[in-house]
Design a protein around this motif. Sequence first.
Motif, PDB file in Angstrom:
ATOM      1  N   ALA A 177     -64.530 -29.517  90.823  1.00  0.00           N
ATOM      2  CA  ALA A 177     -63.359 -28.649  91.031  1.00  0.00           C
ATOM      3  C   ALA A 177     -63.710 -27.500  91.967  1.00  0.00           C
ATOM      4  O   ALA A 177     -62.917 -27.119  92.838  1.00  0.00           O
ATOM      5  N   ILE A 193     -63.806 -28.794  95.529  1.00  0.00           N
ATOM      6  CA  ILE A 193     -62.434 -28.998  96.007  1.00  0.00           C
ATOM      7  C   ILE A 193     -61.826 -27.644  96.380  1.00  0.00           C
ATOM      8  O   ILE A 193     -61.162 -27.495  97.409  1.00  0.00           O
ATOM      9  N   ALA A 194     -62.084 -26.646  95.546  1.00  0.00           N
ATOM     10  CA  ALA A 194     -61.530 -25.308  95.782  1.00  0.00           C
ATOM     11  C   ALA A 194     -62.029 -24.746  97.115  1.00  0.00           C
ATOM     12  O   ALA A 194     -61.239 -24.231  97.908  1.00  0.00           O
ATOM     13  N   ASP A 214     -62.994 -34.557  98.693  1.00  0.00           N
ATOM     14  CA  ASP A 214     -62.206 -34.211  97.491  1.00  0.00           C
ATOM     15  C   ASP A 214     -61.916 -35.449  96.657  1.00  0.00           C
ATOM     16  O   ASP A 214     -61.929 -35.406  95.423  1.00  0.00           O
TER      17      ASP A 214
END
Lengths: 397, 397
Positions: free
Chosen positions: A195, A198-199, A299
């Motif tokens: 996560a 991806i951020a 991602d």
Amino acid sequence: MTNIIATPLDTDMHQRLNAVEASVVLYTDTPLNLNSGTTLGPVDVAYHTYGRLNAEKSNVVVVCHALTGDQHVVLPHPLTGKPGWWSSLIGPGKVIDTDHFFVICSNVLGGCMGTTGPRSTDPATGHPYMLDFPVITVADTVRVQVALLDHLGIDQAFAVIGGSMGGMQVLEWAAHYPERVFCALPIATCARYSAQNIAFDEVGRQAIMADLDWCGGRYLLEGRIPHKGLAVARMAAHITYLSEAALTRKFGRKLQGKDKVSFGFEADFEVESYLRHQGSTFVERFDANSYLYITRAMDYFDMPSEYDGHLAHAFRNTPVHFCVISFSSDWLFPTRDSQAIVRALNAAAASVSFVEVQSDKGHDAFLLDEPEFHDTVRGFLSGMSERRGLSFVREAP
Amino acid sequence: MTNIIATPLDTDMHQRLNAVEASVVLYTDTPLNLNSGTTLGPVDVAYHTYGRLNAEKSNVVVVCHALTGDQHVVLPHPLTGKPGWWSSLIGPGKVIDTDHFFVICSNVLGGCMGTTGPRSTDPATGHPYMLDFPVITVADTVRVQVALLDHLGIDQAFAVIGGSMGGMQVLEWAAHYPERVFCALPIATCARYSAQNIAFDEVGRQAIMADLDWCGGRYLLEGRIPHKGLAVARMAAHITYLSEAALTRKFGRKLQGKDKVSFGFEADFEVESYLRHQGSTFVERFDANSYLYITRAMDYFDMPSEYDGHLAHAFRNTPVHFCVISFSSDWLFPTRDSQAIVRALNAAAASVSFVEVQSDKGHDAFLLDEPEFHDTVRGFLSGMSERRGLSFVREAP
């Protein structure tokens, strides 16, 4: 297929290196089926080879590059003039010895250094694809690499090696083409993108899209380039490639060519100047839309999800020999990501060795001259060469 | 000085809270001397108070806010309607009990919620200061807070407390005004801002400056707002406030209202949607130039450098009692930063307690309802109240 000698063979070393810069058009008859459900074709593939293929075609090392890498692994980069990104590891007499191995590296699908990507001409329109380029996955990229090996008449790579997104490709090779890989070296990578990563990717994409010169992705038609947005994306990402220890050691709070702070917004600190430089040089060599597509491919990388959450199932009965390597200060792909890969390989009864290299240089360490890292790769390849019964074609130096 | 009751006293709780929203103009006769060597004046200071000052004026708690905080500590924020940023910690019957303490929090110098900053009118031109606003430091901000206490006739704060940049202010209070502080709680902070943190600040500033709507800082005169750049700055910074564990627990790779990825650039993942939301709501309440100035103040924060590299010298013979708190998963202000403060305080023979709160919530933990954190503050303030012989003015509930 055109072979171009990229650099004049003006030294013995270059002759020994036997660098070939080439490109090939694939998927001319049947298009490439993508994970998205769409198709793409024809597909240009730009690649470099170093060394010489032996008679048995058994000495091939496939190198997979990371997000902002390309096929200029050993030769200097044509746009920046900087040494090839893995020239510390690969070359005559080096860890991946081009006197012994035949190294192949191709620019990834969606890239901007010759392989088909958003900057390439869409045959349907005669214009660059831009955002009409389909969203691709790491698996799609590896599909193209396998097709390149087919084209070159190579059944099996002796080794497939790569760091970061290159390591994801290595895992794809091993999982989906186990008979095409003798040994695999996934380095500083993961099987499931986090996560947090991806951020950070999303921040980079938003920075690019926020730039008015991005023009909704159509900047090539408008004669504009989203330099500023891409530079900000690079700056943010670059921090994640380092470690706090490395930044402190390298820069600390040192000022850039001055005795005291300016009480202004110029680059007072060396670390600011360094980051700005990273941003501004990057935009000279990289395409903003490629950055969007390749980060998106990362991602989407989630190997366990293909196997109902069981990564081990990806490697059941695999004949591939693995060497998994992580770096202790890498916080983008921390050691626990590599440990998850190793646990799955163990559960699949695979042959696997694992080394966490002690380094304070962060994720970037895989690109640097880190002795423990190089020793690990050298030792593994040496053992595997013996096991494979590799007969090298030795050339006179 | 105008006192405005910000929220109708429609509940007992509000009556007990006794919130007062106020502002005062300081430095009207003599301007404020800044670290940069320039002066500034007059200076508006917007602040809130909660609770009631006792007769001895000995129950004052000064709250120092962080980069994007403001004086809306307990009352809902007027622009977002969200609860005050430390309403979990402060209020009637809470850890910092406004039935006992008189809490004061002022918007920092350079801010955008009423205290003089780049958006304020420059009396010399009649226009907003914009980039003519002088670059300020954390010490400058604390100077104004001390002047506010002078104005209110308060000799000594019982406690000064703050997290992140608020913690830097706490250290400034203790170092430069030791007789004005009985006890100090620097939380999730540092005495010397790191290269990595400067690097992240610089990314944020470059994102703002890359936005054409920033207009070289003059966007207020042009009727434009650099929304996109400020949103990107916020998104990048927001990642640093969390931890990978928190992001994985909260979002992981969960998709946002869909079963499968879109193979596009919309927000497929919850974490993307969350970040975009953080960016877009932030721009509604914050000024882009304030963001530049306040991050710059943090970059410049380096207490040891004021004392030839010896932080202990800042606290020699200090009468202040310290409670230093860090959070185990905070990577923006990691525990080692707090340990450096504690080591210096020990070397200065100061009274100091130190707690590393175990939490996986990252830097943000100091804003959250973390029981171990709240217990630590409650226990310290209780012990210190006893030592100070605090006589509370108790009100009927």
